[in-house]
Design an enzyme around this catalytic site. Sequence first.
Site, short mmCIF file in Angstrom:
data_model
loop_
_atom_site.label_atom_id
_atom_site.label_comp_id
_atom_site.label_asym_id
_atom_site.label_seq_id
_atom_site.Cartn_x
_atom_site.Cartn_y
_atom_site.Cartn_z
N LYS A 105 0.86 -1.19 0.00
CA LYS A 105 0.00 0.00 0.00
C LYS A 105 0.88 1.22 0.00
O LYS A 105 1.83 1.32 0.79
CB LYS A 105 -0.87 -0.03 1.28
CG LYS A 105 -1.80 1.14 1.42
CD LYS A 105 -3.16 0.83 0.83
CE LYS A 105 -3.98 2.07 0.54
NZ LYS A 105 -3.64 2.76 -0.71
N GLN A 148 7.37 3.73 3.81
CA GLN A 148 5.96 3.33 3.87
C GLN A 148 5.76 2.04 4.67
O GLN A 148 4.73 1.86 5.32
CB GLN A 148 5.45 3.14 2.43
CG GLN A 148 3.94 3.18 2.28
CD GLN A 148 3.37 4.60 2.24
OE1 GLN A 148 3.90 5.47 1.58
NE2 GLN A 148 2.29 4.84 2.95
N LYS A 157 5.15 1.76 -3.18
CA LYS A 157 5.10 3.14 -3.68
C LYS A 157 5.32 3.09 -5.18
O LYS A 157 5.89 2.13 -5.69
CB LYS A 157 6.19 3.99 -3.03
CG LYS A 157 5.96 5.48 -3.14
CD LYS A 157 5.01 6.00 -2.08
CE LYS A 157 4.61 7.43 -2.35
NZ LYS A 157 3.81 8.01 -1.24
N GLY A 215 -2.95 8.31 -4.15
CA GLY A 215 -2.32 9.52 -4.69
C GLY A 215 -1.07 9.91 -3.93
O GLY A 215 -0.75 9.37 -2.87
N ASP A 216 -0.35 10.86 -4.47
CA ASP A 216 0.81 11.50 -3.83
C ASP A 216 1.02 12.78 -4.63
O ASP A 216 0.08 13.25 -5.30
CB ASP A 216 2.03 10.57 -3.85
CG ASP A 216 3.17 11.07 -2.96
OD1 ASP A 216 3.13 10.86 -1.75
OD2 ASP A 216 4.12 11.71 -3.49
N ASN A 223 -2.49 18.96 -1.60
CA ASN A 223 -3.46 18.24 -0.77
C ASN A 223 -3.12 18.32 0.73
O ASN A 223 -3.97 18.68 1.54
CB ASN A 223 -3.55 16.79 -1.25
CG ASN A 223 -4.38 15.95 -0.31
OD1 ASN A 223 -3.87 15.23 0.53
ND2 ASN A 223 -5.69 16.06 -0.41
P1 NDP Z 1 0.42 17.77 -4.11
O1 NDP Z 1 0.90 17.48 -5.47
O2 NDP Z 1 -1.03 17.89 -3.85
O3 NDP Z 1 1.12 19.11 -3.58
C1 NDP Z 1 2.49 19.24 -3.49
C2 NDP Z 1 2.82 20.67 -3.12
O4 NDP Z 1 4.21 20.78 -2.88
C3 NDP Z 1 2.51 21.66 -4.24
O5 NDP Z 1 2.19 22.91 -3.68
C4 NDP Z 1 3.82 21.71 -5.00
O6 NDP Z 1 4.02 22.90 -5.74
C5 NDP Z 1 4.82 21.60 -3.86
N1 NDP Z 1 6.06 20.96 -4.35
C6 NDP Z 1 6.19 19.78 -5.00
N2 NDP Z 1 7.46 19.52 -5.32
C7 NDP Z 1 8.15 20.58 -4.86
C8 NDP Z 1 9.52 20.92 -4.90
N3 NDP Z 1 10.43 20.11 -5.46
N4 NDP Z 1 9.87 22.08 -4.31
C9 NDP Z 1 8.95 22.88 -3.73
N5 NDP Z 1 7.63 22.61 -3.67
C10 NDP Z 1 7.25 21.49 -4.24
O7 NDP Z 1 1.08 16.64 -3.17
P2 NDP Z 1 0.65 16.19 -1.70
O8 NDP Z 1 0.15 17.35 -0.93
O9 NDP Z 1 -0.20 15.00 -1.83
O10 NDP Z 1 2.04 15.70 -1.12
C11 NDP Z 1 2.93 16.57 -0.41
C12 NDP Z 1 3.89 15.76 0.43
O11 NDP Z 1 3.14 14.96 1.37
C13 NDP Z 1 4.75 14.74 -0.33
O12 NDP Z 1 6.00 14.63 0.33
C14 NDP Z 1 3.99 13.44 -0.18
O13 NDP Z 1 4.80 12.32 -0.34
C15 NDP Z 1 3.49 13.58 1.25
N6 NDP Z 1 2.36 12.76 1.61
C16 NDP Z 1 1.18 12.84 0.92
C17 NDP Z 1 0.10 12.06 1.30
C18 NDP Z 1 -1.23 12.21 0.68
O14 NDP Z 1 -2.20 11.60 1.20
N7 NDP Z 1 -1.41 12.98 -0.38
C19 NDP Z 1 0.22 11.07 2.38
C20 NDP Z 1 1.48 11.13 3.10
C21 NDP Z 1 2.51 11.92 2.68
P3 NDP Z 1 3.63 22.98 -7.31
O15 NDP Z 1 2.14 23.18 -7.31
O16 NDP Z 1 4.40 24.14 -7.82
O17 NDP Z 1 4.05 21.68 -7.91
#
Ligand code: NDP
Length: 461
Positions: free
Chosen positions: A105, A126, A141, A180-181, A256
């Site tokens: 997962k 994970q 993943k 998602g991620d 997210n």
């Molecule tokens: P999203 O794609 O929804 O959002 C990611 C955000 O981070 C965007 O604002 C994006 O900006 C920014 N971002 C991405 N890459 C970079 C970078 N290299 N430098 C600066 N900003 C960056 O992703 P999530 O919110 O789902 O995920 C965010 C983090 O949380 C990740 O590390 C993910 O692995 C972790 N996570 C997510 C989970 C989930 O349920 N979604 C669960 C557990 C962990 P821009 O719009 O410009 O790309």
Amino acid sequence: MTTLQETKPTKEMLNAKEYVNNVFELVKQRNSNENEFHQAVKEIFDSLVPVFAKKPIYMEHGILERMVEPERMITFRVPWVDDNGKVHVNRGFRVQFNSAIGPYKGGLRFHPSVNASIIKFLGFEQIFKNSLTGQPIGGGKGGSDFDPKGKSDNEIMRFTQSFMTELSKHIGPDTDVPAGDIGVGAREIGYMFGQYKRLRGAYEAGVLTGKGVGYGGSLGRTEATGYGTVYFVQEMLKDKGDSFEGKTVVISGSGNVSTYAIEKATELGAKVVACSDSSGYIYDKNGINLDTVKRLKEVERKRISEYVNEHTEAEFVEGCGGIWSIPCDIALPCATQNEIEIADAKLLVANGVKAIGEGANMPSTLEAIDLFLENNVLFGPAKAANAGGVAVSALEMAQNSARLNWTFAEVDEKLQEIMKDIYRNSVNAAEEYGHPGNLVIGANIAGFVKVADAMITQGVI
Ligand code: NDP
């Protein structure tokens, strides 16, 4: 050496340390140039020395050697055609790391930075995170180096259909359940679910989580990671007789996880003054207007810089790293890996930060974590603090199997209980193994022990 301050180097400790160091050398040799994977392994290995010293049975069963080698690593070609008829080829990945306690997962990430190292670091973390949730899910993943930015809906659909055509051969409700991620939200999950259903000719709702609530998704899944991170930090604060009320908070990202961390922190009485995207950050001393952020990022898919056109007292600063120079009581890194480096950590500490909750995966470097711990900053590591997302994904799987839907309130209540349990189990493990208050060590140990015990019971496989 991160986070581990030995007081008495007993013979058992020295043996355990030698074992861990030897396996780590092997990891580096076998996976050369995979720096993010090395970093994730190192953080966990350093925490586990006291466990091996106390329970050498884990060394005798070669648990670490087996854990660091994925059960399966799949890479595949993802060809697709853009709106102008041009052919593109991306690379797809799925790592099926460990299935000792349940089906693999873990999310799918679409971002140009995705490579084997990133996918393996995420998949390895994970394993322990999923174990910490207390639910029967193994670690996996996946993702692609595809960049969704600037693509039309039709291009996204064609890409995700091509991606799923290959991935569908390797997943299923009882084998591997992606979610998602970064770069993979409701739209992408919808297209992937449609393609999977078409290929299988069956409605296997439990094959993906993060689905829309109208077709098998769970209420509360969208909010779960951000809310869960805030619930976790709330537990850390509560233990010190403190709360979010009246605190100034900085949250990186505007995706997210960040969106719902902003929502919950605000609901609990904090003022969130900054958030970001990969181009820069906004600072709004009045507190971020979340409706504007949600519309800009979720609906219009624009840059965060546009926020200042509507909120003229706010500022936009180019370059996302600078966000950590803003004085705050609580910092929640919710964007991406290694976004808090040692220089950022120094600024946060100098500005009096009280608590850090990692919403993103591995957002702090090992040096930054050490600095926070040395300065007694409350530190909620990613695998514990952001486990709410995968925990509610497991609740989505449970609802799909039972063919029923829980209310938002029911899911949110379960999420709060799970986050409290994760916090308590991490605190207890840290104490039991001689590092009271160190949640990095506590979370790693609590997650590890359950998986290791299951692996021993199931034999050398
Ligand atoms: P999203 O794609 O929804 O959002 C990611 C955000 O981070 C965007 O604002 C994006 O900006 C920014 N971002 C991405 N890459 C970079 C970078 N290299 N430098 C600066 N900003 C960056 O992703 P999530 O919110 O789902 O995920 C965010 C983090 O949380 C990740 O590390 C993910 O692995 C972790 N996570 C997510 C989970 C989930 O349920 N979604 C669960 C557990 C962990 P821009 O719009 O410009 O790309």
